[in-house]
Design a protein around this motif. Structure first.
Motif, PDB file in Angstrom:
ATOM      1  N   SER A 219      29.458  36.917  37.410  1.00  0.00           N
ATOM      2  CA  SER A 219      30.655  37.697  37.057  1.00  0.00           C
ATOM      3  C   SER A 219      30.983  38.773  36.220  1.00  0.00           C
ATOM      4  O   SER A 219      30.517  38.836  34.934  1.00  0.00           O
ATOM      5  N   LYS A 223      35.663  39.479  38.657  1.00  0.00           N
ATOM      6  CA  LYS A 223      34.907  39.372  40.214  1.00  0.00           C
ATOM      7  C   LYS A 223      33.852  38.715  40.123  1.00  0.00           C
ATOM      8  O   LYS A 223      32.894  38.615  39.100  1.00  0.00           O
ATOM      9  N   GLU A 238      30.536  40.993  46.773  1.00  0.00           N
ATOM     10  CA  GLU A 238      31.323  40.729  45.735  1.00  0.00           C
ATOM     11  C   GLU A 238      32.598  39.747  46.253  1.00  0.00           C
ATOM     12  O   GLU A 238      32.863  39.583  47.238  1.00  0.00           O
ATOM     13  N   TYR A 239      32.937  38.876  45.171  1.00  0.00           N
ATOM     14  CA  TYR A 239      33.981  37.954  45.495  1.00  0.00           C
ATOM     15  C   TYR A 239      35.181  38.123  44.674  1.00  0.00           C
ATOM     16  O   TYR A 239      35.052  38.309  43.453  1.00  0.00           O
ATOM     17  N   ASP A 240      36.353  38.563  45.284  1.00  0.00           N
ATOM     18  CA  ASP A 240      37.575  38.696  44.849  1.00  0.00           C
ATOM     19  C   ASP A 240      38.414  37.390  44.636  1.00  0.00           C
ATOM     20  O   ASP A 240      39.091  37.268  45.701  1.00  0.00           O
ATOM     21  N   THR A 246      35.673  36.801  50.449  1.00  0.00           N
ATOM     22  CA  THR A 246      34.168  37.360  50.110  1.00  0.00           C
ATOM     23  C   THR A 246      34.169  38.865  50.786  1.00  0.00           C
ATOM     24  O   THR A 246      34.369  38.846  52.061  1.00  0.00           O
TER      25      THR A 246
END
Length: 247
Positions: A219, A223, A238-240, A246
């Motif tokens: 992380s 994010k 990338e994960y928001d 995702t």
């Protein structure tokens, strides 16, 4: 070793680890330095331990991990101390060790609360660690989850991982929430993605990861980033958490 810059979505190669190539190593970050050790290749298990100086792009060998050679341990850092526990060679381990960067020394702490375990993972939230899942000495996959308090040196069992039993998961934290995902049971790989709230000791399922299989996750700046591994190749995602998706 490679460095990722999320601001420009680019990779740059850094100094190679001076030790042998390996899988199942354990690592953590303290300030601007990274620490990595243990693991295995096709023949050998390792107990060597290395410090990476990100400013100088230099590796330096440090005191060997005293718990002995092993791979697939869990690891994390809280403030100025690093921790490595569990893992396996011919059998799973339950011992748990603290590393002091100021003295380059190791101290054995209370054994992992879940007993002998390999392939466990977790995250750090608010100066406590949360570790769980994995595979035990009976080759059974696990879903139990444990909180470690470094002040009291006590493990406390928390709510089981809601995604079910597995080993080889990825864990990281964002904004005081923990995330655990992926993993496997036998020949089945998972891509479900879960959020843990330590205040309510509860799990909520989030958007599935677009792929499945072994991977790594970190992380940065609110994010999450995940990728690589078998069944995945060199993809990087990338994960928001603000968009609940995702990307």
């Amino acid at each position: 070793m490679w460095q990722y810059d999320p601001s420009i979505d680019s990779w740059s190669q850094k100094a190679d680890l001076p030790g042998d190539g390996r899988i199942g190593a354990a690592g953590f970050v303290i300030a601007t330095k990274g620490y990595l050790g243990t693991g295995q290749n096709d023949i050998y298990y390792y107990d060597d331990f290395w410090e990476y100086d990100s400013d100088a792009n230099i590796w330096m060998q440090k005191a060997n991990f005293p718990g002995g050679k092993r791979s697939f341990s869990f690891a994390f850092a809280i403030e100025s101390k690093g921790y490595i526990g569990g893992g396996s060679t011919t059998s799973a381990k339950k011992d748990f060790w603290e590393y002091d960067t100021s003295t380059d020394s190791w101290t054995q702490k209370t054994d992992y609360g879940g007993g002998k375990i390999s392939g466990a993972n977790g995250f750090v939230i608010a100066d406590k660690a949360y570790i769980g899942t994995g595979r035990d000495n009976d080759l059974a996959y696990r879903d139990d989850f444990w909180e470690y308090d470094p002040i009291t040196d006590i493990w406390t069992q928390k709510a089981d991982f809601a995604g079910g039993v597995r080993a080889g998961s990825i864990g990281f934290s964002i904004n005081n929430l923990g995330y655990l995902c992926l993993g496997y049971v036998l020949d089945t790989n998972y891509n479900d993605f879960w959020q843990y709230n330590f205040g309510t000791d509860s799990w909520i399922q989030k958007s599935d990861y677009p792929e499945s299989g072994y991977a790594t996750g970190i992380s940065i700046d609110g994010k999450g980033f995940m990728g690589t591994g078998d069944d995945i190749g060199n993809h990087w995602w990338e994960y928001d958490p603000d968009t609940l998706a995702t990307i």
